[in-house]
Design a protein around this motif. Structure first.
Motif, PDB file in Angstrom:
ATOM      1  N   GLY A 186       1.229  -1.144  -0.200  1.00 45.08           N
ATOM      2  CA  GLY A 186       0.259   0.083  -0.122  1.00 45.08           C
ATOM      3  C   GLY A 186       0.605   0.868   0.272  1.00 45.08           C
ATOM      4  O   GLY A 186       0.761   2.316   0.420  1.00 45.08           O
ATOM      5  N   GLY A 187       1.813   1.130  -0.318  1.00 45.09           N
ATOM      6  CA  GLY A 187       3.227   2.206  -0.474  1.00 45.09           C
ATOM      7  C   GLY A 187       2.389   3.408  -1.809  1.00 45.09           C
ATOM      8  O   GLY A 187       2.893   4.586  -0.968  1.00 45.09           O
ATOM      9  N   ARG A 188       2.266   3.069  -2.821  1.00 45.56           N
ATOM     10  CA  ARG A 188       1.966   4.269  -3.725  1.00 45.56           C
ATOM     11  C   ARG A 188       0.996   5.496  -2.816  1.00 45.56           C
ATOM     12  O   ARG A 188       0.956   6.128  -3.494  1.00 45.56           O
ATOM     13  CB  ARG A 188       1.261   3.986  -3.980  1.00 45.56           C
ATOM     14  N   ARG A 189       0.292   5.405  -1.854  1.00 47.18           N
ATOM     15  CA  ARG A 189      -0.542   6.209  -0.879  1.00 47.18           C
ATOM     16  C   ARG A 189      -0.016   6.454   0.286  1.00 47.18           C
ATOM     17  O   ARG A 189      -0.993   7.264   1.250  1.00 47.18           O
ATOM     18  CB  ARG A 189      -1.865   5.311   0.252  1.00 47.18           C
ATOM     19  N   ASN A 190       0.984   6.416   1.086  1.00 46.08           N
ATOM     20  CA  ASN A 190       2.334   6.634   2.157  1.00 46.08           C
ATOM     21  C   ASN A 190       3.138   7.376   1.356  1.00 46.08           C
ATOM     22  O   ASN A 190       3.749   7.579   0.756  1.00 46.08           O
ATOM     23  CB  ASN A 190       2.749   5.830   2.649  1.00 46.08           C
ATOM     24  N   THR A 191       2.425   9.585   1.808  1.00 47.65           N
ATOM     25  CA  THR A 191       2.943   9.852   1.041  1.00 47.65           C
ATOM     26  C   THR A 191       4.472  10.464   2.248  1.00 47.65           C
ATOM     27  O   THR A 191       5.141  10.923   1.745  1.00 47.65           O
ATOM     28  CB  THR A 191       2.381  11.530   1.364  1.00 47.65           C
ATOM     29  N   LEU A 192       4.743   9.596   2.991  1.00 43.57           N
ATOM     30  CA  LEU A 192       5.619   9.595   3.608  1.00 43.57           C
ATOM     31  C   LEU A 192       7.438   9.029   2.618  1.00 43.57           C
ATOM     32  O   LEU A 192       8.221   8.978   3.076  1.00 43.57           O
ATOM     33  CB  LEU A 192       6.354   8.845   5.602  1.00 43.57           C
ATOM     34  N   LEU A 193       6.891   7.948   1.682  1.00 45.28           N
ATOM     35  CA  LEU A 193       7.825   6.926   1.196  1.00 45.28           C
ATOM     36  C   LEU A 193       8.432   8.101  -0.016  1.00 45.28           C
ATOM     37  O   LEU A 193       7.969   7.054  -1.155  1.00 45.28           O
ATOM     38  CB  LEU A 193       7.134   6.031   1.141  1.00 45.28           C
ATOM     39  N   GLN A 194       9.628   9.080   0.395  1.00 49.19           N
ATOM     40  CA  GLN A 194       9.358  10.159  -0.797  1.00 49.19           C
ATOM     41  C   GLN A 194      10.998  10.526  -0.172  1.00 49.19           C
ATOM     42  O   GLN A 194      11.833   9.918   0.455  1.00 49.19           O
ATOM     43  CB  GLN A 194       8.967  11.138  -0.981  1.00 49.19           C
ATOM     44  N   PRO A 195      12.096  10.676  -1.241  1.00 46.22           N
ATOM     45  CA  PRO A 195      13.335  10.622  -1.158  1.00 46.22           C
ATOM     46  C   PRO A 195      13.448  11.613  -0.460  1.00 46.22           C
ATOM     47  O   PRO A 195      12.269  13.036   0.039  1.00 46.22           O
ATOM     48  CB  PRO A 195      13.751  10.885  -2.573  1.00 46.22           C
ATOM     49  N   PHE A 196      14.425  12.456   0.420  1.00 46.10           N
ATOM     50  CA  PHE A 196      15.200  13.687   0.746  1.00 46.10           C
ATOM     51  C   PHE A 196      14.358  14.202   1.855  1.00 46.10           C
ATOM     52  O   PHE A 196      14.263  15.091   2.717  1.00 46.10           O
ATOM     53  CB  PHE A 196      15.572  14.716  -0.225  1.00 46.10           C
TER      54      PHE A 196
END
Length: 226
Positions: free
Chosen positions: A46-56
């Motif tokens: 379900g990671g596409r919905r998790n806005t934390l999983l972004q670079p930087f």
């Protein structure tokens, strides 16, 4: 190499997202850089919905499973995301790409975590030339991987002569060569004197040093600078 996922202090490990790609309907496969385990491959369901999983954005995360691909079971923000934009963003993507390409999974390099964080943080500083920040990180990365070389002594241990030229042998170090890089520029790099000639020499020198490790596949992030 395989690993058993184990929690760090408090059950969470400091990590940064280096890369993600879609997986199945709503999940993502992540390449992460962690304090304990180095480069980590993990599935985030379900990671596409998790806005934390972004670079930087520095995260605290925990994992389950074993083998080359773990499962992300929890993540939370450790600090706000770094505000990289424009060329600084491209530089950040470059750092992430070379870490993905050069680090082996689950081969810890804790000595790289602070230089990585500091470099990202300084990319938005108008007083710090971005290319110099990248060159310094590349030198640190090569040293951590066992491919570092002296910039003020040649391969025989002799001090560099400012009036001589030197070429890089990636297995030995700098070798005297009248058609090579100017000694005064190499000495300037070693001393942290990043004048224009030193910056050009450092770019070409580090590109040569990294080329055998990166292989023939072009870096996607380099195309962004064009």
């Amino acid at each position: 190499m395989t690993t058993d996922a184990a929690p760090g202090p408090g059950g969470l490990e400091s990590v940064w997202v280096l890369h993600s790609r879609p997986y199945r309907n709503s999940s993502v496969i992540l390449e992460l850089f962690g304090a304990r385990q180095g480069r980590i491959g993990a599935v985030a369901r379900g990671g596409r919905r998790n806005t934390l999983l972004q670079p930087f954005r520095p995260l605290l995360a925990s994992f389950s499973g074993r083998g080359e691909l773990l499962t992300l079971i929890h993540c939370e923000a450790e600090a706000p995301a770094l505000p990289l934009k424009g060329r600084a963003l491209f530089c950040g993507f470059y750092l992430n790409e070379i870490l993905v390409r050069l680090l082996h999974r689950f081969d810890p390099h804790p000595e790289l975590l602070e230089p990585y964080r500091a470099t990202l943080s300084l990319l938005t500083d108008a007083d710090m030339p971005q290319d110099v920040l990248l060159r310094r990180f590349e030198l640190t990365l090569l040293e951590a991987l066992g491919y570092g070389f002296s910039l003020d002594h040649d391969a025989e241990g002799e001090p560099l002569n400012a009036g001589h030229g030197y070429r890089l042998d990636t297995t030995l170090g700098l070798i005297p060569d009248p058609k090579g890089f100017p000694g005064d520029a190499l000495l300037a790099i070693a001393a942290g004197d990043w004048h224009d000639t030193a910056r050009r020499v450092a770019r070409d020198l580090l590109r040569q040093a990294l080329a055998p490790l990166l292989g023939d596949r072009p870096l996607v992030s380099r195309e962004l600078f064009r």
